[in-house]
Design a protein around this motif. Structure first.
Motif, PDB file in Angstrom:
ATOM      1  N   HIS A 120       0.571  -0.825  -0.259  1.00  0.00           N
ATOM      2  CA  HIS A 120      -0.611   0.531  -0.234  1.00  0.00           C
ATOM      3  C   HIS A 120       0.999   1.181   0.264  1.00  0.00           C
ATOM      4  CE1 HIS A 120      -2.530   2.868   1.592  1.00  0.00           C
ATOM      5  NE2 HIS A 120      -3.516   2.087   1.329  1.00  0.00           N
ATOM      6  N   ALA A 121       2.059   1.371   0.959  1.00  0.00           N
ATOM      7  CA  ALA A 121       3.045   2.457   0.704  1.00  0.00           C
ATOM      8  C   ALA A 121       3.576   2.636  -0.686  1.00  0.00           C
ATOM      9  CB  ALA A 121       3.581   2.082   1.617  1.00  0.00           C
ATOM     10  N   ALA A 122       4.072   1.844  -1.272  1.00  0.00           N
ATOM     11  CA  ALA A 122       3.944   1.915  -2.394  1.00  0.00           C
ATOM     12  C   ALA A 122       3.154   2.141  -3.360  1.00  0.00           C
ATOM     13  CB  ALA A 122       4.924   0.089  -2.965  1.00  0.00           C
ATOM     14  N   LEU A 123       2.293   1.879  -3.592  1.00  0.00           N
ATOM     15  CA  LEU A 123       1.069   2.077  -4.339  1.00  0.00           C
ATOM     16  C   LEU A 123       0.541   3.901  -4.271  1.00  0.00           C
ATOM     17  CD1 LEU A 123      -0.979  -0.980  -4.400  1.00  0.00           C
ATOM     18  CD2 LEU A 123       0.572  -0.819  -6.251  1.00  0.00           C
ATOM     19  N   VAL A 124       1.080   4.568  -2.453  1.00  0.00           N
ATOM     20  CA  VAL A 124       0.444   5.724  -2.091  1.00  0.00           C
ATOM     21  C   VAL A 124       1.903   5.869  -2.921  1.00  0.00           C
ATOM     22  CG1 VAL A 124      -0.044   7.106  -0.866  1.00  0.00           C
ATOM     23  CG2 VAL A 124      -1.222   4.677  -0.386  1.00  0.00           C
ATOM     24  N   ALA A 125       2.833   5.795  -2.634  1.00  0.00           N
ATOM     25  CA  ALA A 125       4.279   6.823  -2.987  1.00  0.00           C
ATOM     26  C   ALA A 125       4.317   7.100  -5.265  1.00  0.00           C
ATOM     27  CB  ALA A 125       5.311   5.697  -2.547  1.00  0.00           C
ATOM     28  N   LYS A 126       3.730   5.546  -5.842  1.00  0.00           N
ATOM     29  CA  LYS A 126       3.591   5.945  -6.769  1.00  0.00           C
ATOM     30  C   LYS A 126       2.275   6.828  -7.286  1.00  0.00           C
ATOM     31  CE  LYS A 126       2.664   2.600 -11.205  1.00  0.00           C
ATOM     32  NZ  LYS A 126       3.179   1.566 -11.246  1.00  0.00           N
ATOM     33  N   ALA A 127       1.368   6.596  -6.926  1.00  0.00           N
ATOM     34  CA  ALA A 127       0.333   7.464  -7.138  1.00  0.00           C
ATOM     35  C   ALA A 127       0.541   9.094  -7.143  1.00  0.00           C
ATOM     36  CB  ALA A 127      -0.813   7.190  -5.940  1.00  0.00           C
ATOM     37  N   GLU A 128       1.408   9.379  -5.822  1.00  0.00           N
ATOM     38  CA  GLU A 128       1.760  10.781  -5.521  1.00  0.00           C
ATOM     39  C   GLU A 128       2.597  11.306  -5.694  1.00  0.00           C
ATOM     40  OE1 GLU A 128       2.663  10.364  -0.983  1.00  0.00           O
ATOM     41  OE2 GLU A 128       0.461  10.584  -0.539  1.00  0.00           O
ATOM     42  N   ARG A 129       4.024  10.641  -6.519  1.00  0.00           N
ATOM     43  CA  ARG A 129       4.780  11.015  -7.281  1.00  0.00           C
ATOM     44  C   ARG A 129       3.714  11.098  -8.863  1.00  0.00           C
ATOM     45  NH1 ARG A 129       6.967   6.132  -6.543  1.00  0.00           N
ATOM     46  NH2 ARG A 129       6.865   5.325  -7.623  1.00  0.00           N
ATOM     47  N   LYS A 130       3.066  11.338  -9.344  1.00  0.00           N
ATOM     48  CA  LYS A 130       2.153  11.484 -10.099  1.00  0.00           C
ATOM     49  C   LYS A 130       1.699  12.346  -9.940  1.00  0.00           C
ATOM     50  CE  LYS A 130       4.554   8.899 -13.117  1.00  0.00           C
ATOM     51  NZ  LYS A 130       5.322   9.418 -14.677  1.00  0.00           N
ATOM     52  N   GLU A 183      -2.701   2.609 -14.211  1.00  0.00           N
ATOM     53  CA  GLU A 183      -4.229   3.720 -14.839  1.00  0.00           C
ATOM     54  C   GLU A 183      -4.387   5.141 -14.233  1.00  0.00           C
ATOM     55  OE1 GLU A 183      -8.002   1.755 -15.618  1.00  0.00           O
ATOM     56  OE2 GLU A 183      -6.660   0.232 -17.137  1.00  0.00           O
ATOM     57  N   LEU A 184      -4.053   5.297 -12.285  1.00  0.00           N
ATOM     58  CA  LEU A 184      -4.432   6.239 -11.595  1.00  0.00           C
ATOM     59  C   LEU A 184      -3.525   7.045 -12.098  1.00  0.00           C
ATOM     60  CD1 LEU A 184      -6.275   7.595  -9.666  1.00  0.00           C
ATOM     61  CD2 LEU A 184      -4.729   6.124  -7.992  1.00  0.00           C
ATOM     62  N   ALA A 185      -1.553   5.957 -11.764  1.00  0.00           N
ATOM     63  CA  ALA A 185      -0.866   7.072 -12.041  1.00  0.00           C
ATOM     64  C   ALA A 185      -0.140   7.451 -13.364  1.00  0.00           C
ATOM     65  CB  ALA A 185       0.553   6.025 -11.574  1.00  0.00           C
ATOM     66  N   LYS A 186      -0.875   7.526 -14.797  1.00  0.00           N
ATOM     67  CA  LYS A 186      -0.658   7.358 -15.803  1.00  0.00           C
ATOM     68  C   LYS A 186      -1.835   9.190 -16.542  1.00  0.00           C
ATOM     69  CE  LYS A 186       0.718   3.781 -17.861  1.00  0.00           C
ATOM     70  NZ  LYS A 186       0.479   2.065 -18.472  1.00  0.00           N
ATOM     71  N   GLY A 187      -2.655   9.196 -14.933  1.00  0.00           N
ATOM     72  CA  GLY A 187      -3.668  10.155 -15.243  1.00  0.00           C
ATOM     73  C   GLY A 187      -4.779  10.323 -15.722  1.00  0.00           C
TER      74      GLY A 187
END
Length: 121
Positions: free
Chosen positions: A15-25, A103-107
């Motif tokens: 979860h922490a990694a998923l959140v970090a990925k999303a927040e970077r984008k 998909e979220l991280a890609k906008g």
């Protein structure tokens, strides 16, 4: 049959990694949690409890309150593997989540992510 090591991974760490990925984008933890809720049926408190308990991935999906039937309409590749072709149920659930976060991280807009349309045959 040998259990894949991903099944034993802590959902809290993932979860922490998923959140970090999303927040970077430029996306948010709330959006990640909304996707997880859509996919699994966990509400805020239920997800928080799973994270606090360091639940492993296999248990997390096995205890999911209401796996969304629309998840079967998720299509595409994650790490070069088409999610719709994964035969092993737990791995398929893991990859569904990965695909949605990608998909979220890609906008992609949240309504497009969560309002799955059946695949055209």
């Amino acid at each position: 049959m040998t259990q894949h090591r991903a099944y034993r991974m802590s959902v809290a760490k993932v979860h922490a990694a998923l959140v970090a990925k999303a927040e970077r984008k430029g996306r948010t933890r709330a959006e990640v949690d909304q996707i997880i809720g859509w996919l699994t049926g966990y509400d805020h408190e239920g997800l928080a409890a799973q994270l606090a308990n360091n639940t492993d991935y296999e248990t997390f999906f096995a205890q999911a309150p209401a796996l969304n039937p629309a998840r079967a309409d998720i299509r595409g590749a994650v790490c070069g593997v088409r999610v719709e072709e994964i035969a092993e149920p737990v791995m398929r659930e893991i990859r569904y989540l990965d695909k949605l976060i990608d998909e979220l991280a890609k906008g992609k807009a949240m309504d497009k992510i969560l309002n799955r349309q059946p695949a055209k045959v």
